[in-house]
Write a protein that holds these residues in place. Structure first.
Motif, short mmCIF file in Angstrom:
data_model
loop_
_atom_site.label_atom_id
_atom_site.label_comp_id
_atom_site.label_asym_id
_atom_site.label_seq_id
_atom_site.Cartn_x
_atom_site.Cartn_y
_atom_site.Cartn_z
N LEU A 1 -3.25 -3.95 -9.24
CA LEU A 1 -3.55 -5.48 -8.46
C LEU A 1 -2.58 -6.25 -9.36
N ALA B 1 2.10 1.73 -3.72
CA ALA B 1 0.84 2.46 -4.46
C ALA B 1 0.29 3.52 -4.17
N GLU C 1 -1.45 7.47 -12.76
CA GLU C 1 -2.72 7.22 -13.50
C GLU C 1 -1.93 8.79 -14.34
N THR D 1 -5.85 2.18 -13.51
CA THR D 1 -5.14 2.14 -12.63
C THR D 1 -4.90 1.03 -11.47
N GLN D 2 -6.17 0.59 -11.20
CA GLN D 2 -6.27 -0.09 -10.09
C GLN D 2 -6.15 -1.51 -11.11
N ASP D 3 -6.29 -1.81 -11.69
CA ASP D 3 -5.68 -2.84 -12.25
C ASP D 3 -4.50 -2.66 -12.37
N GLU E 1 1.03 -1.31 0.07
CA GLU E 1 0.36 -0.37 -0.07
C GLU E 1 1.00 1.35 -0.05
N ARG F 1 -9.38 5.67 -14.45
CA ARG F 1 -9.27 4.86 -12.61
C ARG F 1 -9.23 3.53 -12.83
N ASP F 2 -10.09 2.81 -13.83
CA ASP F 2 -10.38 1.03 -13.77
C ASP F 2 -8.99 0.88 -13.63
N GLN G 1 1.13 5.78 -6.77
CA GLN G 1 -0.82 5.82 -7.27
C GLN G 1 -0.44 7.70 -9.00
#
Length: 205
Positions: free
Chosen positions: A58, A28, A36, A53-55, A25, A50-51, A32
């Motif tokens: 992950l 991240a 982005e 970036t999360q992908d 974390e 946003r999606d 982040q």
């Protein structure tokens, strides 16, 4: 949250590998915004950014056992981000309606890629400010029209400030190829700007 040295990334990666979720974390949080921005310059749909970036994070978390430390963590992470964005862009191109909605508008700033409009100084006339804004918009349009590999190389160099070696590692190509792509990208952008720059001697993008 205070930043920490890049060397600390490896220690955090090792802790994350051992199951310390807080360590990942922290990585991240550190990267982040940069991820982005990078994805946002490839895929222009804010919701998708946003999606994606999360992908990216992950995918990076799942791939941590494969990270050998041969490159800096952020270079490895950026490679995952670029690949994630490329795949999304390819999927979007197969759906023309979605792809059109993700293209950058011609009269708006593109995710802060170039300087935003600022207050005039005492030496700047409204005409000069208008000309500067026109040039900024023209640069953004020219960059958006570049082939994907040229645009990515230029963005990583000029906007992210990465070295040629880092870009080569990220894009998985020789340094000479990176230099060639950036040169061709700059030439293409300059050509698009010639009509505007001809009216402003000594001005370069």
């Amino acid at each position: 949250m205070a930043d920490f040295p890049v060397d600390a990334d490896l220690a955090l990666v090792e802790r994350a590998r051992l199951g310390d979720q807080r360590a990942f974390e922290m990585l991240a949080v550190k990267y982040q915004r940069r991820v982005e921005r990078l994805i946002g310059r490839i895929v222009r749909d804010p919701d998708r950014v946003r999606d994606l970036t999360q992908d990216t994070f992950l995918s990076a978390y799942r791939a941590l056992p494969k990270f050998r430390g041969d490159s800096a963590f952020y270079t490895w992470l950026y490679r995952i981000a670029v690949n994630t964005a490329r795949k999304a862009l390819a999927d979007m191109r197969r759906d023309p309606l979605v792809f059109e909605s993700a293209l950058p508008p011609g009269d708006e700033d593109m995710d802060g890629t170039f300087p935003a409009e600022r207050e005039p100084t005492t030496t700047e006339t409204p005409e000069a400010l208008l000309a500067s804004r026109q040039i900024a918009q023209a640069v953004e349009r020219a960059v958006a029209q570049l082939p994907n590999d040229l645009r990515q190389a230029l963005v990583l160099r000029e906007m992210e400030g990465m070295s040629y070696e880092e870009i080569a590692a990220l894009m998985d190509c020789p340094v000479g190829t990176v230099r060639s792509r950036i040169f061709r990208a700059r030439e293409a952008v300059s050509k698009q700007l010639e009509p505007l720059l001809d009216r402003r001697p000594g001005r370069r993008w």
